[in-house]
Design an enzyme around this catalytic site. Structure first.
Site, mmCIF file in Angstrom:
data_model
loop_
_atom_site.group_PDB
_atom_site.id
_atom_site.type_symbol
_atom_site.label_atom_id
_atom_site.label_comp_id
_atom_site.label_asym_id
_atom_site.label_seq_id
_atom_site.Cartn_x
_atom_site.Cartn_y
_atom_site.Cartn_z
ATOM 1 N N LYS A 185 36.746 43.564 39.272
ATOM 2 C CA LYS A 185 37.145 42.163 39.134
ATOM 3 C C LYS A 185 38.002 41.971 37.875
ATOM 4 O O LYS A 185 38.978 41.212 37.899
ATOM 5 C CB LYS A 185 35.876 41.284 39.080
ATOM 6 C CG LYS A 185 36.119 39.810 38.807
ATOM 7 C CD LYS A 185 36.491 39.055 40.040
ATOM 8 C CE LYS A 185 36.886 37.596 39.858
ATOM 9 N NZ LYS A 185 36.207 36.797 38.884
ATOM 10 N N SER A 255 41.588 30.444 35.740
ATOM 11 C CA SER A 255 40.845 29.876 34.610
ATOM 12 C C SER A 255 41.649 30.006 33.315
ATOM 13 O O SER A 255 41.575 29.147 32.438
ATOM 14 C CB SER A 255 39.488 30.567 34.481
ATOM 15 O OG SER A 255 39.666 31.961 34.404
#
Ligand code: KPL
Length: 320
Positions: A185, A255
């Site tokens: 990730k 984000s």
């Protein structure tokens, strides 16, 4: 189950609201009194994938604070705040409480170990969450949350947390190789977040841009080489996951872009910066991650100044 969530940002609010709606007990903890006040007044405002807006009342406390009775403590702060959480909660959390790092980036679990003697789980999510202000979160894309014991042991705690997330409509799975998940990730985030921040493109726009895809692939190839040198077993091909995440979170701004737009610090150090430093240790060259790190550090600097100017008409310190 009784959950406490440290960090009332987009992910903290999304998970808090969903768990609350599934009848769990949830206490949100945040260090900024302005955010605490807003959440006390309005609760969490959750805009669903279909546009429905739900107001969810949760208990909210200003942290750091003791959280007696907490079964699961979710750490959902930005990776650059993990050290502060570990230091400020040292000795404050009951030893039976399960601590879950639900964060982006590398090194969070290792940092949490310095402050918590508890069982620590790591979770990695591809849920898309966009913050529209204090306690106001838009669920922009359905994803999956992978959870595992940070020591690689098979754990009953992971299964219980997975079940709670699942019942709250947040699809979850347990994994024994959670470090491989976190690395995979992180390699993907390192090829989305800085690129979206530098171009200000949404996740959906990134996927369509050939030039950006080339840079993303070079960044991921470097990350993959570093992970091999570190003997990390990745979970699937990051390049395929990159494609999948971008299409399932089309409407999302990463984000990091959300942080840059608010003039806040970004997680560049724990993403591309971490790949760069592990690359140095293992003598793997990572020039693309190096350039992305330096550019985003520059961007942090300029967006801080821009935010100050917008706020007051002349540069002031914003303390955020
Ligand atoms: O993790 C994310 C982030 O923005 O940090 C993704 C999944 C890429 C969603 O934008």
């Amino acid at each position: 189950m009784r959950f406490s969530i440290v960090g009332a940002g987009a992910i903290g609010c999304l998970f808090g609201a969903r768990l609350m709606m599934a009848s769990h007990e949830v206490t949100l903890v945040h260090r900024d009194p302005i955010v605490v006040r807003a959440l006390k007044k309005n609760g969490i405002r959750l805009q669903d994938l279909d546009g429905t807006l739900t107001k969810v009342r949760v208990a909210i406390r200003k942290g750091p604070t003791r959280l007696p009775g907490t079964e699961v403590l979710i750490v959902a702060v930005k990776a650059y705040d993990t050290r502060a959480v570990a230091a400020s909660y040292r000795g404050m959390i009951h030893p039976e409480t399960i601590v879950v790092s639900l964060q982006n980036g590398l090194g969070n679990v290792e940092t949490l170990r310095s402050g918590f003697r508890n069982e620590i789980l790591a979770a990695s999510t591809t849920e898309g969450a966009l913050s529209l202000g204090q306690g106001y979160v838009v669920h922009t894309g359905r994803g999956v949350t992978l959870i595992g014991d940070a020591r690689g042991a098979s754990s009953d705690a992971s299964s219980r947390v997975k079940m709670a997330f699942d019942r709250a409509g947040l699809k979850a799975e347990t994994r024994s190789n959670i470090h491989g998940v976190l690395w995979t990730k992180a390699i993907v985030n390192a090829a989305i977040n800085p690129l979206s921040s530098l171009t200000r493109l949404s996740n959906g726009a990134i996927i369509k841009n050939r030039g950006i895809r080339d840079i993303a692939h070079s960044a991921m190839n470097e990350g993959i080489s570093v992970s091999h040198a570190m003997h990390i077993k990745l979970v699937g091909d990051p390049r395929k996951l990159w494609q999948r995440i971008l299409s399932s979170t089309r409407a999302n701004k990463s984000s990091m872009l959300q942080d840059i737009e608010r003039g806040k610090m970004s997680e560049i150090r724990q993403l591309n910066g971490a790949i760069l430093s592990y690359g140095r240790k293992t003598r793997v060259k990572t020039p693309v991650n190096g350039i992305l790190t330096k550019l985003v550090l520059g961007l942090e600097e300029s967006s801080k100044t821009t935010k100050s100017k917008v706020l007051s008409g002349f540069p002031v310190r914003t303390n955020r």
